[in-house]
Scaffold this motif. Structure first.
Motif, PDB file in Angstrom:
ATOM      1  N   UNK A 146       0.827  -1.213   0.000  1.00 47.61           N
ATOM      2  CA  UNK A 146       0.000   0.000   0.000  1.00 47.61           C
ATOM      3  C   UNK A 146       0.859   1.260   0.000  1.00 47.61           C
ATOM      4  N   UNK A 147       1.923   1.277   0.793  1.00 49.58           N
ATOM      5  CA  UNK A 147       2.815   2.441   0.832  1.00 49.58           C
ATOM      6  C   UNK A 147       3.482   2.636  -0.524  1.00 49.58           C
ATOM      7  N   UNK A 148       3.961   1.560  -1.121  1.00 46.79           N
ATOM      8  CA  UNK A 148       4.582   1.651  -2.440  1.00 46.79           C
ATOM      9  C   UNK A 148       3.586   2.155  -3.478  1.00 46.79           C
ATOM     10  N   UNK A 149       2.364   1.642  -3.430  1.00 45.81           N
ATOM     11  CA  UNK A 149       1.330   2.089  -4.358  1.00 45.81           C
ATOM     12  C   UNK A 149       1.080   3.583  -4.186  1.00 45.81           C
ATOM     13  N   UNK A 150       0.965   4.047  -2.932  1.00 45.69           N
ATOM     14  CA  UNK A 150       0.729   5.467  -2.671  1.00 45.69           C
ATOM     15  C   UNK A 150       1.870   6.344  -3.168  1.00 45.69           C
ATOM     16  N   UNK A 151       3.108   5.899  -2.995  1.00 42.47           N
ATOM     17  CA  UNK A 151       4.264   6.708  -3.389  1.00 42.47           C
ATOM     18  C   UNK A 151       4.367   6.862  -4.901  1.00 42.47           C
ATOM     19  N   UNK A 152       3.899   5.860  -5.656  1.00 43.03           N
ATOM     20  CA  UNK A 152       4.037   5.882  -7.108  1.00 43.03           C
ATOM     21  C   UNK A 152       2.747   6.204  -7.847  1.00 43.03           C
ATOM     22  N   UNK A 153       1.675   6.449  -7.120  1.00 42.02           N
ATOM     23  CA  UNK A 153       0.370   6.598  -7.751  1.00 42.02           C
ATOM     24  C   UNK A 153       0.125   8.012  -8.274  1.00 42.02           C
ATOM     25  N   UNK A 154      -0.558   8.056  -9.399  1.00 36.84           N
ATOM     26  CA  UNK A 154      -1.095   9.300  -9.938  1.00 36.84           C
ATOM     27  C   UNK A 154      -2.483   9.470  -9.331  1.00 36.84           C
ATOM     28  N   UNK A 155      -2.967  10.697  -9.332  1.00 36.11           N
ATOM     29  CA  UNK A 155      -4.287  10.969  -8.763  1.00 36.11           C
ATOM     30  C   UNK A 155      -5.201  11.540  -9.840  1.00 36.11           C
ATOM     31  N   UNK A 156      -6.469  11.172  -9.744  1.00 35.06           N
ATOM     32  CA  UNK A 156      -7.472  11.701 -10.670  1.00 35.06           C
ATOM     33  C   UNK A 156      -8.802  11.755  -9.932  1.00 35.06           C
ATOM     34  N   UNK A 157      -9.689  12.594 -10.424  1.00 37.54           N
ATOM     35  CA  UNK A 157     -11.042  12.639  -9.886  1.00 37.54           C
ATOM     36  C   UNK A 157     -11.871  11.578 -10.595  1.00 37.54           C
ATOM     37  N   UNK A 158     -12.691  10.890  -9.847  1.00 37.76           N
ATOM     38  CA  UNK A 158     -13.563   9.882 -10.422  1.00 37.76           C
ATOM     39  C   UNK A 158     -14.964  10.031  -9.877  1.00 37.76           C
TER      40      UNK A 158
END
Length: 142
Positions: free
Chosen positions: A19-31
């Protein structure tokens, strides 16, 4: 019992690391939640339905990645009552190179499994350690 608890604790820590790795590398978008997919979830341990369980609602979210076309995904975490309503705006986390790997930026989506496994692991290892120490102390007295 201690080994079983340690195994669950390790699984919880690995899931937290994911989860931490996913958060560090994730892009954000509105859905937007466009639907709720109701499913009768079986008991994952025995394969049988539990009597007190009803259907579980999984939000289906549509979002547009920064450089792509609109996408839909079903969130991996469902609940009853539903945590989201159709039409609700949510923040989506996704990997830029694989936008199909998306999650709602919410506590349950990111931290529920690590907490469950880690909590069970801590509790079980703690009880096992307590029993082992009590047994050792009793043997010394006798």
């Amino acid at each position: 019992m201690v080994a079983f608890g340690a195994l669950f604790l390790v699984i919880g820590l690995v899931l937290a690391g994911v989860s931490v790795s996913f958060l560090m590398n994730a892009e954000r978008a509105r859905g937007t939640v466009v639907a709720l997919e109701w499913r009768d979830d079986p008991d994952h341990v025995s394969g049988r339905k539990r009597v007190d369980d009803g259907p579980v609602a999984y939000p289906v979210v549509e979002f547009t990645p920064a450089h792509g076309t609109p996408r839909k995904f079903r969130n991996s975490t469902g609940s009853n009552p539903p945590s989201y309503e159709v039409g609700e705006r949510v923040e989506v986390l996704y990997h830029a190179d694989s936008p199909e790997d998306a999650r709602i930026n919410g506590f349950a989506s990111l931290w529920l499994l690590p907490l469950i496994f880690g909590g069970i692991g801590l509790l079980t290892a703690g009880i096992g350690t307590g029993v082992a120490l009590a047994t050792r102390a009793r043997r010394r007295v006798l």
